[in-house]
Design a protein around this motif. Structure first.
Motif, PDB file in Angstrom:
ATOM      1  N   VAL A 227       0.723  -1.507  -0.158  1.00 56.61           N
ATOM      2  CA  VAL A 227      -0.067   0.022   0.253  1.00 56.61           C
ATOM      3  C   VAL A 227       0.182   1.471   0.190  1.00 56.61           C
ATOM      4  CG1 VAL A 227      -1.456   1.597   1.331  1.00 56.61           C
ATOM      5  CG2 VAL A 227      -2.077  -0.908   0.993  1.00 56.61           C
ATOM      6  N   ARG A 228       2.158   1.668   0.933  1.00 58.47           N
ATOM      7  CA  ARG A 228       3.053   2.658   1.031  1.00 58.47           C
ATOM      8  C   ARG A 228       3.518   2.570  -0.242  1.00 58.47           C
ATOM      9  NH1 ARG A 228       4.060  -0.210   6.317  1.00 58.47           N
ATOM     10  NH2 ARG A 228       2.039   0.986   8.059  1.00 58.47           N
ATOM     11  N   MET A 229       3.839   1.436  -1.459  1.00 58.39           N
ATOM     12  CA  MET A 229       4.850   2.353  -2.223  1.00 58.39           C
ATOM     13  C   MET A 229       3.920   2.148  -3.274  1.00 58.39           C
ATOM     14  SD  MET A 229       7.925  -0.871  -2.694  1.00 58.39           S
ATOM     15  CE  MET A 229       7.275  -2.399  -1.028  1.00 58.39           C
ATOM     16  N   ARG A 230       2.265   1.872  -3.620  1.00 61.21           N
ATOM     17  CA  ARG A 230       1.643   2.323  -4.498  1.00 61.21           C
ATOM     18  C   ARG A 230       1.706   3.871  -3.895  1.00 61.21           C
ATOM     19  NH1 ARG A 230      -0.757  -3.059  -3.864  1.00 61.21           N
ATOM     20  NH2 ARG A 230      -2.763  -2.645  -2.377  1.00 61.21           N
ATOM     21  N   VAL A 231       0.798   4.317  -2.636  1.00 59.55           N
ATOM     22  CA  VAL A 231       1.018   5.662  -2.008  1.00 59.55           C
ATOM     23  C   VAL A 231       2.554   6.402  -2.983  1.00 59.55           C
ATOM     24  CG1 VAL A 231       1.113   7.403  -0.427  1.00 59.55           C
ATOM     25  CG2 VAL A 231      -0.743   4.965   0.002  1.00 59.55           C
ATOM     26  N   VAL A 232       2.789   5.804  -3.150  1.00 60.54           N
ATOM     27  CA  VAL A 232       4.581   6.759  -3.756  1.00 60.54           C
ATOM     28  C   VAL A 232       4.224   6.083  -4.889  1.00 60.54           C
ATOM     29  CG1 VAL A 232       7.109   6.348  -3.075  1.00 60.54           C
ATOM     30  CG2 VAL A 232       5.657   5.894  -1.709  1.00 60.54           C
ATOM     31  N   GLY A 233       4.567   5.082  -5.466  1.00 55.02           N
ATOM     32  CA  GLY A 233       4.093   5.639  -7.204  1.00 55.02           C
ATOM     33  C   GLY A 233       3.379   6.459  -7.613  1.00 55.02           C
ATOM     34  N   ASP A 234       1.609   6.380  -7.081  1.00 58.61           N
ATOM     35  CA  ASP A 234       0.761   7.102  -8.081  1.00 58.61           C
ATOM     36  C   ASP A 234       1.037   9.096  -7.293  1.00 58.61           C
ATOM     37  OD1 ASP A 234      -2.153   7.620  -8.449  1.00 58.61           O
ATOM     38  OD2 ASP A 234      -1.966   8.639  -6.981  1.00 58.61           O
ATOM     39  N   HIS A 235       1.711   9.399  -6.030  1.00 58.73           N
ATOM     40  CA  HIS A 235       1.741  10.496  -5.414  1.00 58.73           C
ATOM     41  C   HIS A 235       2.802  10.982  -6.298  1.00 58.73           C
ATOM     42  CE1 HIS A 235      -1.948  10.083  -2.781  1.00 58.73           C
ATOM     43  NE2 HIS A 235      -1.426   9.468  -1.636  1.00 58.73           N
ATOM     44  N   VAL A 236       3.862  10.694  -6.422  1.00 62.29           N
ATOM     45  CA  VAL A 236       5.621  11.234  -6.919  1.00 62.29           C
ATOM     46  C   VAL A 236       5.266  11.461  -8.464  1.00 62.29           C
ATOM     47  CG1 VAL A 236       7.810  10.355  -7.736  1.00 62.29           C
ATOM     48  CG2 VAL A 236       7.519   9.770  -5.992  1.00 62.29           C
TER      49      VAL A 236
ATOM     50  N   ARG B 182       5.885  10.825   3.492  1.00 65.94           N
ATOM     51  CA  ARG B 182       6.198   9.664   4.932  1.00 65.94           C
ATOM     52  C   ARG B 182       5.778   8.446   4.866  1.00 65.94           C
ATOM     53  NH1 ARG B 182       6.469   8.788  10.335  1.00 65.94           N
ATOM     54  NH2 ARG B 182       4.125   7.364  10.796  1.00 65.94           N
ATOM     55  N   ALA B 183       5.306   8.050   3.639  1.00 64.82           N
ATOM     56  CA  ALA B 183       4.961   6.572   3.212  1.00 64.82           C
ATOM     57  C   ALA B 183       6.840   5.686   2.952  1.00 64.82           C
ATOM     58  CB  ALA B 183       4.216   6.272   1.927  1.00 64.82           C
TER      59      ALA B 183
ATOM     60  N   PHE C 106       0.149  17.081   8.400  1.00 64.64           N
ATOM     61  CA  PHE C 106       0.445  15.495   8.447  1.00 64.64           C
ATOM     62  C   PHE C 106      -1.140  14.843   8.245  1.00 64.64           C
ATOM     63  CE2 PHE C 106       2.996  14.162  12.401  1.00 64.64           C
ATOM     64  CZ  PHE C 106       3.800  16.170  12.506  1.00 64.64           C
ATOM     65  N   PRO C 107      -1.227  13.947   7.061  1.00 62.43           N
ATOM     66  CA  PRO C 107      -1.552  13.114   6.258  1.00 62.43           C
ATOM     67  C   PRO C 107      -2.650  12.779   7.621  1.00 62.43           C
ATOM     68  CG  PRO C 107      -0.142  12.958   5.598  1.00 62.43           C
ATOM     69  CD  PRO C 107       0.636  13.303   6.610  1.00 62.43           C
ATOM     70  N   ILE C 108      -3.570  11.829   7.971  1.00 58.58           N
ATOM     71  CA  ILE C 108      -4.372  11.958   9.277  1.00 58.58           C
ATOM     72  C   ILE C 108      -4.049  10.034   9.308  1.00 58.58           C
ATOM     73  CG2 ILE C 108      -6.541  10.296   7.375  1.00 58.58           C
ATOM     74  CD1 ILE C 108      -6.851  11.213  11.284  1.00 58.58           C
ATOM     75  N   ASP C 109      -3.456   9.016   7.945  1.00 59.57           N
ATOM     76  CA  ASP C 109      -2.979   8.044   8.447  1.00 59.57           C
ATOM     77  C   ASP C 109      -1.610   7.728   9.419  1.00 59.57           C
ATOM     78  OD1 ASP C 109      -1.152   9.114   6.173  1.00 59.57           O
ATOM     79  OD2 ASP C 109      -1.611   7.202   4.634  1.00 59.57           O
ATOM     80  N   LEU C 110      -0.411   9.224   9.001  1.00 60.63           N
ATOM     81  CA  LEU C 110       0.377   9.712  10.053  1.00 60.63           C
ATOM     82  C   LEU C 110       0.219   8.910  11.450  1.00 60.63           C
ATOM     83  CD1 LEU C 110       3.366  10.149  10.528  1.00 60.63           C
ATOM     84  CD2 LEU C 110       2.760  12.275   9.970  1.00 60.63           C
ATOM     85  N   THR C 111      -0.458  10.470  11.395  1.00 60.35           N
ATOM     86  CA  THR C 111      -1.449  10.312  12.719  1.00 60.35           C
ATOM     87  C   THR C 111      -1.409   9.630  13.848  1.00 60.35           C
ATOM     88  OG1 THR C 111      -2.023  12.601  12.645  1.00 60.35           O
ATOM     89  CG2 THR C 111      -2.747  11.965  14.567  1.00 60.35           C
TER      90      THR C 111
END
Length: 893
Positions: free
Chosen positions: A276-285, A316-317, A404-409
């Motif tokens: 999930v975190r790597m997909r967040v990175v791929g999409d958001h970058v 953050r991811a 802070f993204p909510i997932d960070l909190t």
């Protein structure tokens, strides 16, 4: 088949079939109520609705799009992404259902060797609107599809619109059967994971309004002509043709995931949470790359806030994946290389793009430290109160103030054994979004529904005569009050007014709107603002000073000539400053935004550091030398492509027609796409005086200046100030810097002597304070409020002196507070080694005190410092430290 090749084949197919290839519009929506371009048809809305005649009967495009409504679901499923590309073909009153179905079927089923996509016809299913018998019959006729592979659905699934007032119509969706391993049989009505939608053919034939949901809206009537609008999801077609499972594994996204995997040592596919975190990175970058490429810069509102959130979520991811170092310099170039085949401008503009992205990452790394301290205090208080859930207001503050993204909190709370009140957080977020939407609707339009403007626009565009004249005979086309057309406006009222012709410049391109009067027999209107809420329509907000104004009445519009002179000087001055910045700093110092009005200008530009005094002087001199050269200023209309060929600069975030206006000053020295009003020779600007330079976000700076007579007045004011200072100090003006420097040095020496005396005074108290230590359950405890004005380092020194005099044979805690010369309280706590063995840590103790003072703090276990905003609570803060000392000792640490 690579994504760039899918794109090429799509455009080639439709170009061969008589369609004009139209370049993608910017990701930045021209509609102020919508942040981004969210669908491939958005740039074509004026043609689909008949507001403007289409320049072509048929068109095709691959449109860049951004949707962020489900940003927190990105990566959790393989269906959600932020940036995507929509392949589309459009017909404006030309072919309709039969043509759309025929062209689509031909492209998707033609063999790859013959330029098609090569999908197996036996695996194609379609849906049609429930009563669209014509579309169903055409699918049987053209594609030979059997009845069981043509399914019918209602408004929710097979009627398309933008969720805004505008065009709409029934649609037919094309699905591809991925096979039984992806779900049950039965077509898309049974399972849309196995049967994946790849293309939506919209039969655009109605205009709708009062849109409340996908299924709840009102049909205004038929569009002037039946149009075709289709959208093929590039990413979905790519992962089908590339034989991968989802959009994250396609050639334009997966290279970033691979690099993230290398940096983190985590294998993609081994753990769902890491995936999930790597997909967040791929999409958001990728999304961040594309947004910055189109001129968005990080900020705390609007589009900039979305970009900031995307960048920070990706950073953050990577931190959650175990990488604390900077990661964007490793990831962003990979995304650039994956996307440049389709968007070559990303490579040529990468210096600017990367500067902005890397600066934002560095800012967030610093923000993480501050926000973490706030979180630690809130978490400690939550536990102390015996609660297991962190308040949603805290989560919202961390999100809204510290990014802070909510997932960070949620992650940090989980590490502390706490939950988060997500319901309250989302309620506060919804309230913020509602306020933002209300502000966007109210901005410049008073919340008026744009359908009222579109009705007036249907009579034709407003003719702008202001380039040639400042006074125009014209007629009132319409009056609006609170979004409704009215027949008349009376004395004292403020209304919106649309004229057939107007000399008034509407605010755009950074230039403020004109001021002036509109008159008729016995009627006088003051023009307060001028806007373009709908393309081609100029709307004046006016106050009726006297008389009555009737719709259809003949009037005389006249711009204030002094206002226009000042406006021309300021806008031309903006071009001059932009050229000067590029001359001094280099071509990468591109304008990213501006605002100008008579006498004043500000200009934002891409640059990563502050301009020193020498550089500012060089820029100011280059600008005024350009003015002194009396450069001719010209405006020429030409095709957009030609303007690009001759190097005309376009403003990031602006959208341009195929025919553009190019403003030149001295030829190549300044050549920009611009619709504003200008002087005829640069000398008419008069003077440009830079008054300030500041940061407006990562990788972006702002200069401000006075222009013309206002520039002279600014310098005259400074001259008077210098003269007054010289008289007061009894020196010549040129001697002022030396004299002031000497005075400053004398003041600093005096301050040092005072500080030394104060330190001696405080030091003399150390023995007395140590002798008066209290016993708190076996701990020697000293609490003291130092005299007001004590500096933080003085306070810290006294605390350490007292701790030293208390010795090391027994546990000792020293806590002191003082109110500084700035009126803000400071607290310092120190513990000796025996106290720390008993569980008494300075960092935990100081946080309790600092929170009482309305702030935060932290430090090491032996000595820590904090501060706050409430100087009246220093006694209470020290009392809370004493209370926590006793509580810690009695519960055994």
């Amino acid at each position: 088949m690579e994504t760039a090749e899918i794109r090429r084949r799509f455009l080639d197919h439709f170009e061969r079939n008589g369609h004009t290839v139209v370049p993608s519009a910017s990701l930045i929506s021209p509609d102020p109520s919508v942040l981004f371009t969210i669908a491939g048809m958005v740039p074509f809305i004026p043609y689909l609705t008949g507001q403007q005649p289409a320049p072509w009967a048929r068109a095709t495009s691959v449109q860049k799009c951004i949707r962020t409504s489900d940003i927190e679901e990105v990566g959790k499923t393989t269906r959600h992404g932020t940036f995507f590309q929509m392949n589309g073909n459009f017909s404006f009153g030309d072919y309709f259902k039969e043509g759309a179905i025929g062209y689509a079927w031909e492209l998707i089923t033609r063999a790859q060797a013959d330029g098609g996509y090569g999908f197996d016809p036996a695996k194609i299913w379609v849906t049609v609107y429930h009563d669209d018998d014509e579309a169903a019959a055409l699918w049987r006729k053209i594609a030979g599809l059997p009845e069981e592979r043509i399914q019918r659905r209602g408004l929710k699934d097979n009627y398309w619109h933008t969720h805004q007032p505008g065009p709409g119509g029934p649609c037919s969706e094309i699905y591809y059967d991925r096979g039984p391993e992806h779900g049950p049989d039965g077509g898309p009505v049974v399972d849309e994971d196995r049967f994946l939608e790849i293309w939506n053919l919209v039969f655009m034939q109605e205009e709708i309004t009062d849109v409340e949901s996908q299924e709840k809206f009102r049909v205004v009537g038929d569009l002037p002509s039946k149009n075709i609008d289709t959208g093929m999801g590039m990413e979905r077609v790519a992962y089908l043709l590339q034989g991968v499972d989802n959009m994250y594994e396609t050639d334009q996204v997966f290279p970033v995931i691979e690099r993230a995997s290398e940096l983190t040592g985590k294998r993609y596919g081994a753990d769902h949470g890491d995936d999930v975190r790597m997909r967040v990175v791929g999409d958001h970058v990728r999304s961040s790359l594309m947004l910055i490429g189109d001129g968005v810069t990080p900020s705390n509102e609007g589009r900039g806030y979305v970009l900031r959130r995307l960048l920070r979520r990706s950073v953050r991811a990577m931190r959650l994946l175990g990488v604390d170092e900077r990661t964007l310099p490793e990831l962003l170039p990979v995304s650039r290389d994956a996307m440049k085949a389709a968007y070559p401008e990303l490579e040529s503009d990468f210096t600017r793009i990367s500067r902005i992205a890397y600066a934002e990452e560095e800012t967030f790394r610093k923000t993480l430290q501050t926000g973490t301290q706030i979180f630690d205090v809130a978490a400690a208080d939550t536990k102390k109160a015996g609660q297991a859930t962190l308040g949603g207001s805290t989560a919202f503050k961390l999100h809204d103030t510290y990014g802070f993204p909510i997932d960070l909190t949620l992650e940090m709370a989980s590490e502390q054994g706490l939950a988060v009140d997500e319901g309250e957080f989302r309620r506060l977020m919804a309230e913020q979004r509602d306020r933002a939407k209300a502000d966007a609707r109210a901005k410049k339009t008073g919340g008026v529904d744009t359908s009222a403007y579109r009705e007036l626009r249907a009579a034709g565009p407003t003719v702008f005569t202001g380039y040639e004249e400042l006074r125009t005979d014209t007629r009132v086309r319409g009056l609006l009050r609170d979004g409704e057309t009215v027949p008349a406006a009376h004395e004292g009222e403020t209304v919106e007014l649309v004229l057939d012709r107007t000399p008034f410049y509407a605010e755009s391109g950074g230039q403020d709107s004109d001021a002036g009067l509109i008159t008729a027999d016995g009627t006088e209107l003051e023009v307060l603002d001028v806007q373009r809420p709908v393309k081609g329509l100029i709307v004046h907000r006016v106050r009726v000073r006297k008389g009555e104004l009737l719709s259809g009445q003949d009037v005389f519009a006249q711009v204030d000539p002094e206002w226009r002179v000042g406006a021309c000087q300021a806008h031309s001055g903006t071009h001059v400053v932009h050229a000067a910045l590029r001359e001094v700093l280099g071509p990468q110092a591109l304008q990213s935004g501006s605002y100008n009005k008579p006498g004043y200008l500000r200009l934002d530009f891409a640059w990563g550091q502050a301009l020193g005094p020498v550089t500012r002087s060089e820029v100011e001199e280059a600008a005024n030398l350009g003015i002194r050269r009396d450069l001719p200023v010209s405006a020429t209309y030409m095709p957009l492509e030609k303007a690009r060929e001759i190097g005309a600069l376009a403003l990031f975030g602006e959208t341009y027609d195929e025919e553009v206006r190019v403003v030149e000053m001295g030829g190549e020295w300044s050549r920009e796409l611009c619709g504003g009003t200008h002087v005829s020779h640069s000398s008419q600007i008069g003077l440009v005086t830079l008054t300030g330079e500041s940061s407006v976000g990562a990788g972006s700076r702002r200069v401000e200046a006075f222009v013309g007579i206002e520039g002279f007045r600014y310098l005259a004011k400074e001259r008077t100030l210098v003269s007054q200072l010289a008289d007061t100090l009894n020196v010549q003006p040129e001697q002022l810097p030396e004299r002031v420097s000497r005075l400053v040095a004398q003041v600093r020496d005096a301050e040092k002597k005072l500080a030394a005396l104060r330190a001696q005074e405080l030091g003399a108290q150390a023995g007395q304070l140590a002798a008066g230590a209290k016993d708190v359950y076996g701990v020697r405890f000293v609490a003291h409020e130092a005299p007001a004005g004590s500096a933080a380092d003085e306070l810290r020194g006294l605390v350490l002196d007292v701790r030293g005099k208390l010795g090391s044979d027994a546990p000792s805690v020293v806590a002191m507070a003082s109110v500084g010369s700035n009126g803000r309280p400071t607290v310092v706590v120190a513990t000796n080694e025996r106290a720390r063995e008993w569980g008494l840590k300075a960092g935990s103790l100081v946080r309790v005190a600092a929170q009482t003072l309305g702030g935060g703090g932290g430090g090491k276990d032996d000595v820590a410092q904090g501060g706050g905003t409430d100087p009246a609570k220093t006694t209470e803060a020290l009392g809370r430290v004493e209370h926590l000392v006793g509580e810690t000792v009695t519960r055994g640490g």
